[in-house]
Design an enzyme around this catalytic site. Sequence first.
Site, PDB file in Angstrom:
ATOM      1  N   TRP A 191       0.864  -1.183   0.000  1.00 49.02           N
ATOM      2  CA  TRP A 191       0.000   0.000   0.000  1.00 49.02           C
ATOM      3  C   TRP A 191       0.902   1.234   0.000  1.00 49.02           C
ATOM      4  CZ3 TRP A 191      -0.347   4.119   3.504  1.00 49.02           C
ATOM      5  CH2 TRP A 191      -1.269   5.099   3.108  1.00 49.02           C
ATOM      6  N   GLU A 232      -3.006  -2.873  -2.618  1.00 55.95           N
ATOM      7  CA  GLU A 232      -4.172  -2.293  -1.925  1.00 55.95           C
ATOM      8  C   GLU A 232      -4.475  -0.884  -2.415  1.00 55.95           C
ATOM      9  OE1 GLU A 232      -3.580  -1.842   2.306  1.00 55.95           O
ATOM     10  OE2 GLU A 232      -5.607  -1.100   2.657  1.00 55.95           O
ATOM     11  N   LYS A 234      -7.110   2.653  -2.642  1.00 51.25           N
ATOM     12  CA  LYS A 234      -7.793   3.524  -1.672  1.00 51.25           C
ATOM     13  C   LYS A 234      -8.531   4.604  -2.439  1.00 51.25           C
ATOM     14  CE  LYS A 234      -6.709   5.906   2.681  1.00 51.25           C
ATOM     15  NZ  LYS A 234      -5.718   6.046   3.756  1.00 51.25           N
ATOM     16  N   ASP A 265      -9.744  -3.028   1.327  1.00 49.79           N
ATOM     17  CA  ASP A 265      -9.881  -2.490   2.681  1.00 49.79           C
ATOM     18  C   ASP A 265     -11.290  -1.925   2.824  1.00 49.79           C
ATOM     19  OD1 ASP A 265      -9.885  -0.517   4.833  1.00 49.79           O
ATOM     20  OD2 ASP A 265      -7.713  -0.766   4.916  1.00 49.79           O
ATOM     21  N   HIS A 268     -12.030   1.801   2.424  1.00 52.48           N
ATOM     22  CA  HIS A 268     -11.456   2.519   1.286  1.00 52.48           C
ATOM     23  C   HIS A 268     -12.410   2.744   0.123  1.00 52.48           C
ATOM     24  CE1 HIS A 268      -6.952   1.739   2.403  1.00 52.48           C
ATOM     25  NE2 HIS A 268      -7.657   2.291   3.374  1.00 52.48           N
ATOM     26  N   HIS A 292      -8.680  -6.245   4.198  1.00 52.04           N
ATOM     27  CA  HIS A 292      -8.386  -5.457   5.387  1.00 52.04           C
ATOM     28  C   HIS A 292      -9.741  -5.118   5.984  1.00 52.04           C
ATOM     29  CE1 HIS A 292      -4.032  -3.827   4.835  1.00 52.04           C
ATOM     30  NE2 HIS A 292      -4.100  -5.134   4.963  1.00 52.04           N
ATOM     31  N   ASP A 300     -12.539   8.834   8.373  1.00 52.41           N
ATOM     32  CA  ASP A 300     -11.578   7.850   8.868  1.00 52.41           C
ATOM     33  C   ASP A 300     -11.931   6.461   8.367  1.00 52.41           C
ATOM     34  OD1 ASP A 300      -9.395   6.963  10.740  1.00 52.41           O
ATOM     35  OD2 ASP A 300     -11.081   5.790  11.473  1.00 52.41           O
ATOM     36  N   ASP A 302     -10.480   3.631   9.707  1.00 50.45           N
ATOM     37  CA  ASP A 302      -9.772   2.687  10.574  1.00 50.45           C
ATOM     38  C   ASP A 302     -10.318   2.548  11.989  1.00 50.45           C
ATOM     39  OD1 ASP A 302      -7.510   1.890   8.765  1.00 50.45           O
ATOM     40  OD2 ASP A 302      -7.254   4.053   8.728  1.00 50.45           O
ATOM     41  N   ASP A 332      -7.510  -4.136   9.831  1.00 49.04           N
ATOM     42  CA  ASP A 332      -6.766  -2.881   9.690  1.00 49.04           C
ATOM     43  C   ASP A 332      -7.532  -1.754  10.369  1.00 49.04           C
ATOM     44  OD1 ASP A 332      -5.045  -0.904   9.043  1.00 49.04           O
ATOM     45  OD2 ASP A 332      -5.431  -0.906   6.887  1.00 49.04           O
TER      46      ASP A 332
HETATM   47  C1  RNT Z   1      -3.869   2.766   4.583  1.00 43.39           C
HETATM   48  C2  RNT Z   1      -3.999   1.304   4.317  1.00 43.39           C
HETATM   49  C3  RNT Z   1      -2.889   0.456   4.886  1.00 43.39           C
HETATM   50  C4  RNT Z   1      -2.445   0.876   6.270  1.00 43.39           C
HETATM   51  C5  RNT Z   1      -1.509  -0.088   6.953  1.00 43.39           C
HETATM   52  C6  RNT Z   1      -0.832   0.527   8.126  1.00 43.39           C
HETATM   53  O1  RNT Z   1      -4.955   3.468   4.189  1.00 43.39           O
HETATM   54  O2  RNT Z   1      -5.234   0.851   4.765  1.00 43.39           O
HETATM   55  O3  RNT Z   1      -3.278  -0.862   4.843  1.00 43.39           O
HETATM   56  O4  RNT Z   1      -3.537   1.088   7.117  1.00 43.39           O
HETATM   57  O5  RNT Z   1      -0.647  -0.639   6.070  1.00 43.39           O
HETATM   58 ZN    ZN Z   2      -5.600  -1.261   4.755  1.00 44.35          ZN
END
Ligand code: RNT
Ligand code: ZN
Length: 424
Positions: A191, A232, A234, A265, A268, A292, A300, A302, A332
Amino acid sequence: MIKSPSAKQIGDAYALAKERYAALGVDTDAAMDRLSSISISLHCWQGDDVGGFENPDAELGGGLAVTGNYPGKARNADELRQDLDKAYSLIPGRHRLNLHTIYAETGGRRVERSDLQPEHFARWVDWARANGHGIDFNPTCFAHPMASSGMTLASYDPGVRRFWIDHCIASRRIGAYLGRELGTPCVTNIWIPDGLKDTPADRKTPRLLLKESLDQVLAEKLDPAHNLDAVEGKLFGIGSESYVVGSHEFYLGYAVANDVLLCLDAGHYHPTESMADKISSILTFVDQVLLHVSRGVRWDSDHVVTLTDELQAIAQEIVRGDYVNRVHIGLDFFDASINRVAAWVIGTRSALRALLMALLEPIDQLREMEVAGDFTARLALMEAVKGLPWGAVWDAYCLRQNVPVGAAYLRDIQAYESAVLSHR
Ligand code: RNT
Ligand code: ZN
């Protein structure tokens, strides 16, 4: 004080639940067996707010942000492993670890990221082997002066690109080492933060540069029994609001064309876009995916994973599509406002609960109704299933796996906090 139900209460509730499910043709014991064979990759970075051990003063950057300052953060690899041991002990099943290169142990020596070697992860391997964990891996293309422009593999500067290409090559070799040593393939996930805050004049060139860089990174063939590569994408990040070079479409195309894994993810995508719906589309053309599992809230991506509709939909897709062996499930999220060990435990247990619910679906019946065009019955049964006693099966599973039932794990975490975390 959080009380645990007695073993008798759990056993009685389970016996009734088992009957209810059996009436729908669902075998609860088989579901528990299947659940115990699924490993989730716990992300090491929840344990120290994506800090790593390379440079304690480095700014995270890359559009990543961790808020909160809960006391007791792990300050070195031994503390992080100690915290992870505590978390794994409260999660049913056997699970993996997801590492980043900034968690290398270089014995106090400064080793540039492009020069990292397998030996810098030998202690992680010893620990993983002793505890039965597989390891997954990630190059760290942020929190570094060479990433300060916000561009890495897609930078216009050939020196910057070269540096990150070399880092990713080193990371893949370390991934292969981890997989070889531990006898289970390591998923090495790339990523990068590359993107622009404001409207680009040229969306094309950075993408061509990224493709060229990835081609160089992935040129060396590694045994898939040891290392599997993932990429990955985003939608946007802080500071890359208008343009992300590695978008979903970019990496989907790259994964199809180059036979690598695509990493999805859950944080994302556009807020109303469902990652779950993408799984069966992508797995029609890509052999395996990495997830993820995360929870997006506003900007956000996460937050700690909880048992949301989206999480249940993801688990249903994995189970209904019979994709358990083609989907690598990682987590994640990073929350520094609550006990970090609890964050791992809550997030992982939520993911496992969603998987159990999916394994307990009367899917054959639902499918038959759908094929027969009886959408009324399908809707009625789907709604009824939500009220079935899956929680009693989960409690029985925790009891069988010898981990605390309900939220009783909190007692262990509170004891750990006062005995260990509060002295840091
Ligand atoms: C960032 C990605 C990535 C990170 C990690 C720390 O937007 O999701 O996966 O969160 O690698
Ligand atoms: Zn991620």
